[in-house]
Design an enzyme around this catalytic site. Structure first.
Site, PDB file in Angstrom:
ATOM      1  N   TYR A  19      45.486 -44.379  -7.117  1.00 16.48           N
ATOM      2  CA  TYR A  19      44.656 -43.773  -6.616  1.00 16.48           C
ATOM      3  C   TYR A  19      43.401 -43.042  -7.475  1.00 16.48           C
ATOM      4  O   TYR A  19      42.523 -42.806  -7.045  1.00 16.48           O
ATOM      5  CB  TYR A  19      44.736 -42.581  -5.467  1.00 16.48           C
ATOM      6  CG  TYR A  19      45.576 -43.164  -4.312  1.00 16.48           C
ATOM      7  CD1 TYR A  19      45.126 -44.001  -3.401  1.00 16.48           C
ATOM      8  CD2 TYR A  19      46.921 -43.047  -4.108  1.00 16.48           C
ATOM      9  CE1 TYR A  19      45.679 -44.660  -2.108  1.00 16.48           C
ATOM     10  CE2 TYR A  19      47.883 -43.616  -3.308  1.00 16.48           C
ATOM     11  CZ  TYR A  19      47.094 -44.215  -2.239  1.00 16.48           C
ATOM     12  OH  TYR A  19      47.896 -44.909  -1.037  1.00 16.48           O
ATOM     13  N   HIS A  24      37.306 -41.714  -3.513  1.00 16.46           N
ATOM     14  CA  HIS A  24      38.069 -40.371  -2.654  1.00 16.46           C
ATOM     15  C   HIS A  24      38.765 -39.525  -3.782  1.00 16.46           C
ATOM     16  O   HIS A  24      39.024 -38.515  -3.055  1.00 16.46           O
ATOM     17  CB  HIS A  24      39.114 -41.169  -1.703  1.00 16.46           C
ATOM     18  CG  HIS A  24      39.067 -40.669  -0.234  1.00 16.46           C
ATOM     19  ND1 HIS A  24      38.075 -39.750   0.152  1.00 16.46           N
ATOM     20  CD2 HIS A  24      40.049 -40.451   0.725  1.00 16.46           C
ATOM     21  CE1 HIS A  24      38.282 -39.810   1.465  1.00 16.46           C
ATOM     22  NE2 HIS A  24      39.499 -40.053   1.927  1.00 16.46           N
ATOM     23  N   ASN A  74      44.953 -36.623   4.246  1.00 19.77           N
ATOM     24  CA  ASN A  74      44.999 -36.142   5.598  1.00 19.77           C
ATOM     25  C   ASN A  74      45.650 -34.986   5.914  1.00 19.77           C
ATOM     26  O   ASN A  74      45.700 -34.374   7.030  1.00 19.77           O
ATOM     27  CB  ASN A  74      44.990 -37.399   6.696  1.00 19.77           C
ATOM     28  CG  ASN A  74      46.310 -38.013   6.422  1.00 19.77           C
ATOM     29  OD1 ASN A  74      47.028 -37.705   5.312  1.00 19.77           O
ATOM     30  ND2 ASN A  74      46.737 -38.900   7.081  1.00 19.77           N
ATOM     31  N   ASP A  99      34.269 -36.171  -2.062  1.00 24.46           N
ATOM     32  CA  ASP A  99      33.521 -37.373  -1.923  1.00 24.46           C
ATOM     33  C   ASP A  99      32.778 -37.182  -0.496  1.00 24.46           C
ATOM     34  O   ASP A  99      33.214 -36.873   0.509  1.00 24.46           O
ATOM     35  CB  ASP A  99      34.284 -38.781  -1.970  1.00 24.46           C
ATOM     36  CG  ASP A  99      35.296 -38.843  -1.085  1.00 24.46           C
ATOM     37  OD1 ASP A  99      36.121 -37.970  -0.946  1.00 24.46           O
ATOM     38  OD2 ASP A  99      35.346 -39.936  -0.146  1.00 24.46           O
ATOM     39  N   ASN A 120      38.766 -36.772   6.294  1.00 24.54           N
ATOM     40  CA  ASN A 120      39.893 -36.193   6.806  1.00 24.54           C
ATOM     41  C   ASN A 120      40.750 -35.021   6.018  1.00 24.54           C
ATOM     42  O   ASN A 120      41.286 -34.015   6.354  1.00 24.54           O
ATOM     43  CB  ASN A 120      41.094 -37.348   6.683  1.00 24.54           C
ATOM     44  CG  ASN A 120      41.069 -38.362   7.871  1.00 24.54           C
ATOM     45  OD1 ASN A 120      40.490 -38.136   8.819  1.00 24.54           O
ATOM     46  ND2 ASN A 120      41.362 -39.704   7.545  1.00 24.54           N
TER      47      ASN A 120
END
Length: 195
Positions: A19, A24, A74, A99, A120
């Protein structure tokens, strides 16, 4: 702004190498740059599922507690709330860096409170903190092209064209965080929203 109270600057993102370069994860990128500016080193915190780095903004300046939650986006709120309590940070000294689909790429915006816009990480923070009245530094990523699902878009890496400007924009977002800490949200809006 509470005098002498530390500031909790939360870079929102997802843990894991896969990631790291996602749109994000721009909150993590800004937190890492701020850490290098204040000489902070990230390490696992004993009270929260997060990496934390501490430093001061300038000589004798405000204390910054930089946070990268390791819970996935989240569930970011639980470590943020735990760290705010541990370090005795009032909610007005909490800054989320994230973001933002509703801001065009190349723009950084700041506000206090408001909705979460389907983000989230913000939703989790608001729930865990029991309020939406924290500051947000919103790093514009724009809307996905065509019919691409926004969830897929935020979990994809910045494009080659976007990467040409990315370092500059992460640097600007870090400047905005420093402005919020030193001068307040309104001052930061006046300085950075015109460009």
């Amino acid at each position: 702004m509470t005098e002498d109270a530390p500031w909790l600057v939360v870079g929102l993102g997802n843990p894991g190498r896969e990631y790291a370069a996602n749109r994000h994860n721009v909150g993590f990128m800004v937190a890492e740059l701020l850490a290098s500016r204040v000489g902070a080193k990230f390490g696992r915190h004993k009270r929260a599922v997060a990496e934390v780095g501490e430093g001061r903004l300038g000589f004798g300046g405000p204390k910054l507690i930089l946070v990268k939650p390791l819970t996935y986006m989240n569930l970011s709120g639980a470590p943020v709330s735990a760290l705010a309590q541990f370090f005795k940070v009032p909610v007005e000294n909490v800054v989320a860096v994230h973001d933002e689909l509703d801001v065009p790429y190349g723009q950084v915006r700041v506000k206090r409170g408001g909705g979460e816009g389907g983000h989230n990480g913000l939703r989790s923070m608001s729930k865990s903190l029991g309020t939406k009245e924290y500051a947000r530094v919103r790093f514009g990523i724009g809307r996905p092209p065509g019919r691409q699902d926004p969830a897929d878009f935020v979990l994809s890496d910045f494009s080659a064209v976007e990467r040409k400007e990315l370092d500059f924009l992460v640097d600007r977002a870090a400047d905005v965080v420093e402005a919020v800490v030193l001068e307040g949200v309104e001052w930061a809006q006046n300085k950075y929203h015109g460009n």
